[in-house]
Write an enzyme that holds these catalytic residues in place. Structure first.
Site, PDB file in Angstrom:
ATOM      1  N   ASP A 171       0.839  -1.197   0.000  1.00  0.00           N
ATOM      2  CA  ASP A 171       0.000   0.000   0.000  1.00  0.00           C
ATOM      3  C   ASP A 171       0.874   1.247   0.000  1.00  0.00           C
ATOM      4  O   ASP A 171       1.570   1.536   0.976  1.00  0.00           O
ATOM      5  CB  ASP A 171      -0.904  -0.012   1.230  1.00  0.00           C
ATOM      6  CG  ASP A 171      -1.994   1.040   1.167  1.00  0.00           C
ATOM      7  OD1 ASP A 171      -1.858   1.998   0.379  1.00  0.00           O
ATOM      8  OD2 ASP A 171      -2.992   0.903   1.912  1.00  0.00           O
ATOM      9  N   HIS A 202      -2.815  -1.001  -2.638  1.00  0.00           N
ATOM     10  CA  HIS A 202      -4.015  -0.285  -2.230  1.00  0.00           C
ATOM     11  C   HIS A 202      -5.155  -0.601  -3.201  1.00  0.00           C
ATOM     12  O   HIS A 202      -4.949  -0.790  -4.394  1.00  0.00           O
ATOM     13  CB  HIS A 202      -3.709   1.216  -2.240  1.00  0.00           C
ATOM     14  CG  HIS A 202      -4.760   2.051  -1.595  1.00  0.00           C
ATOM     15  ND1 HIS A 202      -4.862   2.198  -0.231  1.00  0.00           N
ATOM     16  CD2 HIS A 202      -5.757   2.800  -2.128  1.00  0.00           C
ATOM     17  CE1 HIS A 202      -5.876   2.998   0.049  1.00  0.00           C
ATOM     18  NE2 HIS A 202      -6.441   3.382  -1.087  1.00  0.00           N
TER      19      HIS A 202
END
Length: 414
Positions: A171, A202
């Site tokens: 992420d 993400h």
């Protein structure tokens, strides 16, 4: 989409929210919190997905103070607009809006729970976290790749129920050092679970977009449903639902009744032969012409073990039959041999709410071919009906395919 828009009144003004309900018309209440792109098609589909699981789901328009009805896509221009809205956004006012949604659900006939769940993604993941810490009626909170949680870790001291954090390893908005900070802090709180998803970034649960990762998304969804079921219900008798489905398949051999036990767009995958069907039309075709009416009359299932989870069932069994007709789905292209066959099988059965969503069925095809006399096991590390017999009686000899097994006789055991 299956839902409708409703007006939520906060005592001073009103704002819109997308509301979707289960097939039954009612269920425990969930507030779903949007990404930075507004209540777009992706968020509405996710709400409908949770409604199929048995929940009454509401998705508030959290940007209404800045601009009502925001529905952005994922182009560079959309990202620019979304980040501008995000930088002008008030988390504290959004928590007030979530509280207003709780009040709305409390008064709705479509909601049968006095306590609620909250699920959020990205911006919504942070809001789900905050709602779980701040709002008394939130029984469980689920955050998918929440951005900025590390800035509010002290609020964990106020956590009201349980909290699930789904965290992608890659992420870009939550680097490794921050992820470790969150996880290490969470370890002090027994009602917090953190899950890290390797090699995904993400928005891994955003279906249809570049970042989507199906295995990670499916695993996270299963964990989410398990947490929601434990906290809020609804409780389904998955064993009874599965037994009903199997009865229609193998006893009454009724295709419409079999399909009626499944979701609108189910799928079946027999892993070794890649037979089955995806979607209602193709699966109905498969069941009618290649499966339900295409099994030997003496086909029987002997149960070995069964494991039942919140939304999934794993069945271990032995299938036996006389190969007196061609069996498309199991042994495609092989004419009847008249031989009796016993196969250890494993079925992974996924449910969505009270209906089957998919079946993954596994078996050892080499064992089948050996028993039919099509594959010679001489010199190969494979076996025939012995695999089924040993599953029935574990006392039968082990390691019979290992030439080296005798060499360890009498040697020291550490």
């Amino acid at each position: 989409m299956n839902g409708t828009y409703v007006d939520i009144n906060n005592g001073r003004q009103s704002f819109k929210a997308y509301l979707t309900v289960p097939e039954t018309g009612h269920g425990p209440g969930i507030i779903l919190c949007q990404e930075i792109f507004g209540v777009n098609e992706v968020m509405r589909k996710q709400a409908d997905y949770l409604a199929e699981e048995g929940y009454t789901v509401i998705v508030p328009d959290l940007y209404w103070r800045q601009q009502r009805g925001v529905e952005l896509g994922y182009t560079p221009e959309d990202f620019e607009k979304a980040f501008k809205l995000y930088t002008e956004f008030s988390e504290d006012l959004a928590i007030e809006d979530i509280q207003s949604c709780i009040q709305f659900l409390s008064e709705s006939e479509a909601c049968i729970s006095a306590e609620f769940g909250v699920v959020g993604y990205c911006l919504g993941g942070k809001l789900a976290y905050l709602a779980g810490c701040r709002l008394a009626k939130i029984k469980t909170a689920v955050s998918y790749y929440g951005v900025g949680i590390e800035k509010s870790l002290s609020e964990l001291n106020q956590l009201k129920g349980t909290l699930i954090l789904h965290m992608p390893e890659l992420d870009e908005f939550c680097p490794e050092s921050i992820r470790h900070q969150i996880i290490n802090t969470a370890k002090s709180y027994p009602d917090v679970q953190t899950f890290v998803y390797p090699a995904v970034g993400h928005a891994f649960a955003r279906v249809g977009e570049d970042h989507y990762n199906k295995p990670a998304s499916d695993l996270a969804h299963g964990r989410t449903i398990a947490a929601l079921r434990k906290a809020l219900g609804p409780d389904y008798d998955l064993e009874a639902l599965w037994e009903e489905h199997v009865r229609y398949e193998f006893e009454t051999r009724n295709v419409p009744q079999t399909m009626a036990t499944m979701v609108a767009e189910p799928y079946v995958n027999h892993i070794p032969t890649m037979t089955g069907g995806v979607g209602y039309a193709q699966l109905s075709r498969f069941y009618r012409h290649h499966f339900i009416h295409n099994n030997p009359k003496d086909m029987a299932l002997t149960p070995i073990s069964r494991t039942v989870g919140a939304s999934q069932l794993v069945d271990e069994f032995i299938m036996s039959f006389t190969h007196d007709e061609e069996i498309d789905w199991l042994i495609p292209g092989i004419k009847p041999t008249g031989k009796f066959v016993q196969i250890p099988m494993l079925g992974v059965i996924k449910f969505r709410g009270p209906k089957l969503c998919h079946e993954h069925i596994y078996w050892d095809q080499a064992s089948v071919l050996v028993q039919l006399g099509i594959l010679n096991p001489q010199g190969l590390p494979i076996a025939g009906e012995e695999t089924a017999l040993k599953l029935l009686d574990e006392r039968l000899p082990s390691n019979t395919l290992m030439d080296s097994w005798g060499s360890s006789e009498g040697k020291a055991i550490d």
